[in-house]
Design a protein around this motif. Structure first.
Motif, PDB file in Angstrom:
ATOM      1  N   ASN A 306      26.672  18.870 -10.126  1.00 20.03           N
ATOM      2  CA  ASN A 306      27.005  17.582 -10.748  1.00 20.03           C
ATOM      3  C   ASN A 306      25.804  16.855 -11.338  1.00 20.03           C
ATOM      4  O   ASN A 306      25.648  15.650 -11.169  1.00 20.03           O
ATOM      5  CB  ASN A 306      27.693  16.677  -9.719  1.00 20.03           C
ATOM      6  CG  ASN A 306      26.805  16.383  -8.515  1.00 20.03           C
ATOM      7  OD1 ASN A 306      25.893  17.137  -8.208  1.00 20.03           O
ATOM      8  ND2 ASN A 306      27.085  15.292  -7.839  1.00 20.03           N
ATOM      9  N   CYS A 307      24.960  17.587 -12.048  1.00 17.65           N
ATOM     10  CA  CYS A 307      23.769  16.964 -12.629  1.00 17.65           C
ATOM     11  C   CYS A 307      23.876  16.704 -14.128  1.00 17.65           C
ATOM     12  O   CYS A 307      23.400  15.685 -14.624  1.00 17.65           O
ATOM     13  CB  CYS A 307      22.546  17.847 -12.369  1.00 17.65           C
ATOM     14  SG  CYS A 307      22.001  17.837 -10.649  1.00 17.65           S
ATOM     15  N   MET A 308      24.465  17.619 -14.866  1.00 18.48           N
ATOM     16  CA  MET A 308      24.486  17.528 -16.331  1.00 18.48           C
ATOM     17  C   MET A 308      25.891  17.223 -16.843  1.00 18.48           C
ATOM     18  O   MET A 308      26.777  18.074 -16.707  1.00 18.48           O
ATOM     19  CB  MET A 308      23.978  18.831 -16.936  1.00 18.48           C
ATOM     20  CG  MET A 308      24.029  18.890 -18.440  1.00 18.48           C
ATOM     21  SD  MET A 308      22.909  17.761 -19.247  1.00 18.48           S
ATOM     22  CE  MET A 308      21.400  18.732 -19.276  1.00 18.48           C
ATOM     23  N   PRO A 309      26.130  16.036 -17.396  1.00 19.97           N
ATOM     24  CA  PRO A 309      25.197  14.929 -17.597  1.00 19.97           C
ATOM     25  C   PRO A 309      25.075  14.067 -16.340  1.00 19.97           C
ATOM     26  O   PRO A 309      25.910  14.152 -15.436  1.00 19.97           O
ATOM     27  CB  PRO A 309      25.856  14.143 -18.727  1.00 19.97           C
ATOM     28  CG  PRO A 309      27.328  14.333 -18.466  1.00 19.97           C
ATOM     29  CD  PRO A 309      27.470  15.744 -17.973  1.00 19.97           C
ATOM     30  N   SER A 310      24.055  13.209 -16.305  1.00 19.96           N
ATOM     31  CA  SER A 310      23.873  12.296 -15.182  1.00 19.96           C
ATOM     32  C   SER A 310      24.847  11.124 -15.316  1.00 19.96           C
ATOM     33  O   SER A 310      24.652  10.224 -16.128  1.00 19.96           O
ATOM     34  CB  SER A 310      22.434  11.769 -15.155  1.00 19.96           C
ATOM     35  OG  SER A 310      22.316  10.698 -14.245  1.00 19.96           O
ATOM     36  N   LEU A 311      25.912  11.151 -14.506  1.00 20.40           N
ATOM     37  CA  LEU A 311      26.875  10.051 -14.562  1.00 20.40           C
ATOM     38  C   LEU A 311      26.326   8.782 -13.937  1.00 20.40           C
ATOM     39  O   LEU A 311      26.750   7.672 -14.294  1.00 20.40           O
ATOM     40  CB  LEU A 311      28.177  10.472 -13.882  1.00 20.40           C
ATOM     41  CG  LEU A 311      29.067  11.420 -14.680  1.00 20.40           C
ATOM     42  CD1 LEU A 311      30.428  11.569 -14.020  1.00 20.40           C
ATOM     43  CD2 LEU A 311      29.241  10.953 -16.113  1.00 20.40           C
ATOM     44  N   HIS A 312      25.387   8.904 -13.008  1.00 17.63           N
ATOM     45  CA  HIS A 312      24.747   7.699 -12.488  1.00 17.63           C
ATOM     46  C   HIS A 312      24.032   6.958 -13.620  1.00 17.63           C
ATOM     47  O   HIS A 312      24.077   5.726 -13.697  1.00 17.63           O
ATOM     48  CB  HIS A 312      23.755   8.056 -11.372  1.00 17.63           C
ATOM     49  CG  HIS A 312      24.337   7.965 -10.002  1.00 17.63           C
ATOM     50  ND1 HIS A 312      25.024   9.000  -9.417  1.00 17.63           N
ATOM     51  CD2 HIS A 312      24.366   6.953  -9.098  1.00 17.63           C
ATOM     52  CE1 HIS A 312      25.430   8.636  -8.214  1.00 17.63           C
ATOM     53  NE2 HIS A 312      25.050   7.391  -8.004  1.00 17.63           N
ATOM     54  N   THR A 313      23.362   7.714 -14.491  1.00 19.03           N
ATOM     55  CA  THR A 313      22.708   7.091 -15.644  1.00 19.03           C
ATOM     56  C   THR A 313      23.742   6.474 -16.582  1.00 19.03           C
ATOM     57  O   THR A 313      23.576   5.348 -17.058  1.00 19.03           O
ATOM     58  CB  THR A 313      21.875   8.136 -16.403  1.00 19.03           C
ATOM     59  OG1 THR A 313      20.846   8.633 -15.542  1.00 19.03           O
ATOM     60  CG2 THR A 313      21.250   7.529 -17.648  1.00 19.03           C
ATOM     61  N   ALA A 314      24.811   7.204 -16.848  1.00 18.35           N
ATOM     62  CA  ALA A 314      25.849   6.699 -17.745  1.00 18.35           C
ATOM     63  C   ALA A 314      26.484   5.434 -17.189  1.00 18.35           C
ATOM     64  O   ALA A 314      26.676   4.447 -17.924  1.00 18.35           O
ATOM     65  CB  ALA A 314      26.908   7.785 -17.963  1.00 18.35           C
ATOM     66  N   TRP A 315      26.831   5.435 -15.918  1.00 17.28           N
ATOM     67  CA  TRP A 315      27.466   4.264 -15.315  1.00 17.28           C
ATOM     68  C   TRP A 315      26.507   3.077 -15.251  1.00 17.28           C
ATOM     69  O   TRP A 315      26.900   1.941 -15.519  1.00 17.28           O
ATOM     70  CB  TRP A 315      27.982   4.610 -13.919  1.00 17.28           C
ATOM     71  CG  TRP A 315      29.286   5.347 -13.922  1.00 17.28           C
ATOM     72  CD1 TRP A 315      30.336   5.156 -14.763  1.00 17.28           C
ATOM     73  CD2 TRP A 315      29.667   6.399 -13.031  1.00 17.28           C
ATOM     74  NE1 TRP A 315      31.370   6.024 -14.452  1.00 17.28           N
ATOM     75  CE2 TRP A 315      30.988   6.791 -13.397  1.00 17.28           C
ATOM     76  CE3 TRP A 315      29.050   7.041 -11.965  1.00 17.28           C
ATOM     77  CZ2 TRP A 315      31.679   7.792 -12.727  1.00 17.28           C
ATOM     78  CZ3 TRP A 315      29.732   8.048 -11.303  1.00 17.28           C
ATOM     79  CH2 TRP A 315      31.040   8.417 -11.677  1.00 17.28           C
ATOM     80  N   ALA A 316      25.251   3.331 -14.870  1.00 14.09           N
ATOM     81  CA  ALA A 316      24.285   2.234 -14.789  1.00 14.09           C
ATOM     82  C   ALA A 316      24.016   1.639 -16.166  1.00 14.09           C
ATOM     83  O   ALA A 316      23.847   0.421 -16.307  1.00 14.09           O
ATOM     84  CB  ALA A 316      22.986   2.729 -14.160  1.00 14.09           C
ATOM     85  N   LEU A 317      23.982   2.480 -17.195  1.00 15.64           N
ATOM     86  CA  LEU A 317      23.771   1.975 -18.553  1.00 15.64           C
ATOM     87  C   LEU A 317      24.969   1.159 -19.019  1.00 15.64           C
ATOM     88  O   LEU A 317      24.815   0.112 -19.667  1.00 15.64           O
ATOM     89  CB  LEU A 317      23.515   3.144 -19.504  1.00 15.64           C
ATOM     90  CG  LEU A 317      23.271   2.785 -20.977  1.00 15.64           C
ATOM     91  CD1 LEU A 317      22.112   1.812 -21.116  1.00 15.64           C
ATOM     92  CD2 LEU A 317      23.012   4.044 -21.796  1.00 15.64           C
ATOM     93  N   SER A 318      26.181   1.607 -18.700  1.00 18.91           N
ATOM     94  CA  SER A 318      27.364   0.827 -19.073  1.00 18.91           C
ATOM     95  C   SER A 318      27.385  -0.505 -18.337  1.00 18.91           C
ATOM     96  O   SER A 318      27.772  -1.537 -18.905  1.00 18.91           O
ATOM     97  CB  SER A 318      28.640   1.626 -18.777  1.00 18.91           C
ATOM     98  OG  SER A 318      28.841   1.796 -17.386  1.00 18.91           O
ATOM     99  N   LEU A 319      26.952  -0.501 -17.091  1.00 20.07           N
ATOM    100  CA  LEU A 319      26.861  -1.749 -16.332  1.00 20.07           C
ATOM    101  C   LEU A 319      25.868  -2.700 -17.001  1.00 20.07           C
ATOM    102  O   LEU A 319      26.129  -3.907 -17.144  1.00 20.07           O
ATOM    103  CB  LEU A 319      26.430  -1.419 -14.901  1.00 20.07           C
ATOM    104  CG  LEU A 319      26.400  -2.522 -13.855  1.00 20.07           C
ATOM    105  CD1 LEU A 319      26.648  -1.904 -12.469  1.00 20.07           C
ATOM    106  CD2 LEU A 319      25.060  -3.237 -13.834  1.00 20.07           C
ATOM    107  N   PHE A 320      24.731  -2.146 -17.415  1.00 20.68           N
ATOM    108  CA  PHE A 320      23.722  -2.958 -18.111  1.00 20.68           C
ATOM    109  C   PHE A 320      24.291  -3.550 -19.397  1.00 20.68           C
ATOM    110  O   PHE A 320      24.111  -4.736 -19.685  1.00 20.68           O
ATOM    111  CB  PHE A 320      22.506  -2.080 -18.409  1.00 20.68           C
ATOM    112  CG  PHE A 320      21.489  -2.720 -19.305  1.00 20.68           C
ATOM    113  CD1 PHE A 320      20.570  -3.630 -18.815  1.00 20.68           C
ATOM    114  CD2 PHE A 320      21.447  -2.413 -20.665  1.00 20.68           C
ATOM    115  CE1 PHE A 320      19.631  -4.235 -19.647  1.00 20.68           C
ATOM    116  CE2 PHE A 320      20.518  -3.002 -21.509  1.00 20.68           C
ATOM    117  CZ  PHE A 320      19.612  -3.915 -20.995  1.00 20.68           C
ATOM    118  N   ILE A 321      25.000  -2.734 -20.184  1.00 23.27           N
ATOM    119  CA  ILE A 321      25.566  -3.192 -21.454  1.00 23.27           C
ATOM    120  C   ILE A 321      26.568  -4.325 -21.227  1.00 23.27           C
ATOM    121  O   ILE A 321      26.550  -5.345 -21.914  1.00 23.27           O
ATOM    122  CB  ILE A 321      26.236  -2.021 -22.194  1.00 23.27           C
ATOM    123  CG1 ILE A 321      25.174  -1.010 -22.652  1.00 23.27           C
ATOM    124  CG2 ILE A 321      27.052  -2.517 -23.385  1.00 23.27           C
ATOM    125  CD1 ILE A 321      25.754   0.287 -23.173  1.00 23.27           C
TER     126      ILE A 321
END
Length: 457
Positions: A306-321
């Motif tokens: 479960n590394c590619m893609p990094s969903l933690h990065t995707a979710w954290a970026l959506s939270l930031f947006i």
């Protein structure tokens, strides 16, 4: 969409008319029943797959949330708190007190029996009771608003249950992993997992504990942002777009790539947690030299790919947006969560740098596809979505088929990867956030009301 409106300002009469028309839109009962049927079928299918591979099925896990030991306390509480945005303050207080009371009873019973401490039964039980109460006793707009919020909360919980069995499926279906390719491609980025992992190791236990907590408690921050966005739904219209929609879409699309590009992470493939399956125990202190040949490596049948893609990065970026239009404390919190999540994904050895690029591209693409639904699919939306798809596909394909060349020409490859992501980020900003952002479609002004303004959560 305006981003410089005064906080608390009211939309002009034409936009208020647009809001009224948006309120009139109702989901057809047939659509609702089709959705419920689909969820049930997915849960049953997940349970059957779990029985086949000897894993914990979603229905079994859900049953434990009611009467057993919940697998995730934070998920149950996150879904429950999200559901409470759709009910009145009086009902919230009663439901919250009841959930806490039930959890305390379970805690006492577990303590008497000598079992491990956990919570999470209370919110699941009360959430179910709220759903039954709203469906059978309430009427009109109160009923619709409550059931919609409860549905979002329940979907968050159920999606987690299905996601857990899907991770088991990735390990069962893909015995070979592509970590050697990801590690080699990461030379183009300066091997950030090794650099950040070593820096975090030197920093000591306090920074490590902070980023670890942020990494694993991402649902907590997501619920804070979602509750802020949905805080006025009991007295006003629902926003046409909010964080929960993006989170669920990412959770649906992202894991599909785990079986296409299976990766376990540097701490497992090159580190101390490989349990004998690692290529070498060198993370985070020694960067592996360039190999003479490159091929997939075998790994165990229980570790999720479960590394590619990094969903933690995707979710954290959506939270930031989604935190950008909130008050100052929410904006700072969103930025803090994003930075700590990026540090954690690399510093804990969970991801490679290329995973983060793919995760960010996926987030910006999905967010662009969902954002401002009333504006339609004009050239500006198509442009940013197409650029996101190209960036995501180029990252995966180059990692799989050009990893050797990327490692041999790191500067050129690194500039190309980061350049694509930078171009996507700038295009995303200009499309959705720039003060002079053009409209994506010639829809009437009354229909283009922005529900994410401060006056419209």
């Amino acid at each position: 969409m305006l981003i410089h409106d005064a906080p608390g300002s009211q939309p002009p009469p034409a936009e208020r008319a647009g809001v009224a028309r948006l309120q009139e839109r109702r989901v057809r009962p047939s659509t609702i029943w089709c959705g419920i049927t689909g969820v049930v079928l997915v849960l049953v299918a997940g349970e059957l797959v779990a029985a086949h591979i000897n894993a914990l099925g979603p229905l079994t896990s859900l049953f434990r949330d009611y009467v057993g030991r919940p697998k995730s306390a934070s998920t149950s509480w996150a879904g429950f708190l999200l559901a409470l945005v759709g009910v009145t303050t009086r009902v919230r207080v009663i439901a919250l007190a009841t959930a806490i009371g039930i959890d305390l009873i379970f805690v006492v019973i577990r303590a008497i029996e000598g079992r491990l401490f956990t919570v999470g039964n209370g919110p699941t039980i009360v959430l179910t009771a709220l759903a039954v109460l709203a469906a059978w006793r309430w009427t009109g707009e109160r009923r619709r608003t409550a059931l919609r919020a409860i549905a979002f909360g329940a979907l968050l919980i159920l999606a987690t249950k299905v996601g857990e069995i899907w991770l088991d499926v990735t390990a069962w279906a893909r015995p070979m992993v592509l970590d050697p390719y990801a590690q080699l491609a990461d030379h183009a980025l300066g091997n950030p997992a090794w650099f950040v992992g070593h820096a975090l190791e030197v920093a000591g236990p306090v920074p490590l504990s902070v980023v670890r907590w942020v990494y694993f408690e991402l649902p907590v921050a997501a619920i804070v942002v979602a509750v802020w966005q949905l805080r006025g739904v009991t007295t006003g219209p629902w926003p046409r777009h909010h964080l929960v929609r993006t989170f669920l879409a990412l959770g649906l699309i992202g894991p599909l790539w785990y079986v296409i590009f299976p990766v376990v992470g540097p701490i497992l493939a090159f580190g101390p947690q490989g349990h004998g399956m690692e290529l070498a125990d060198v993370w985070p202190n020694i960067i592996p030299p360039l190999p003479f040949s490159l091929e997939p490596m075998p790994f165990d049948g229980i570790t999720p790919r479960n590394c590619m893609p990094s969903l933690h990065t995707a979710w954290a970026l959506s939270l930031f947006i989604h935190s950008r239009r909130g008050p100052r404390w929410l904006r700072y919190g969103g930025a803090f969560w994003l930075v700590c999540t990026l540090i954690a994904t690399l510093g804990l050895g969970a991801h490679y740098g290329v995973d983060l690029i793919a995760g960010a591209a996926l987030c910006l693409t999905v967010e662009s596809a969902l954002r401002d639904p009333d504006r339609g699919w004009g050239q500006y939306r198509i442009r940013v979505v197409a650029l996101g798809i190209i960036t995501f596909a180029a990252t995966l394909l180059s990692t799989r088929y050009l990893a050797q060349q990327m490692a041999e020409h790191p500067l050129l490859s690194g500039v190309a990867l980061l350049g694509m992501l930078t171009a996507l980020s700038i295009t995303f900003y200009l499309t959705w956030f720039a003060p002079t952002r053009p409209s994506s479609s010639p829809a009437p002004k009354a229909e283009s009301v922005d529900m994410e303004q401060p006056g419209h959560p």
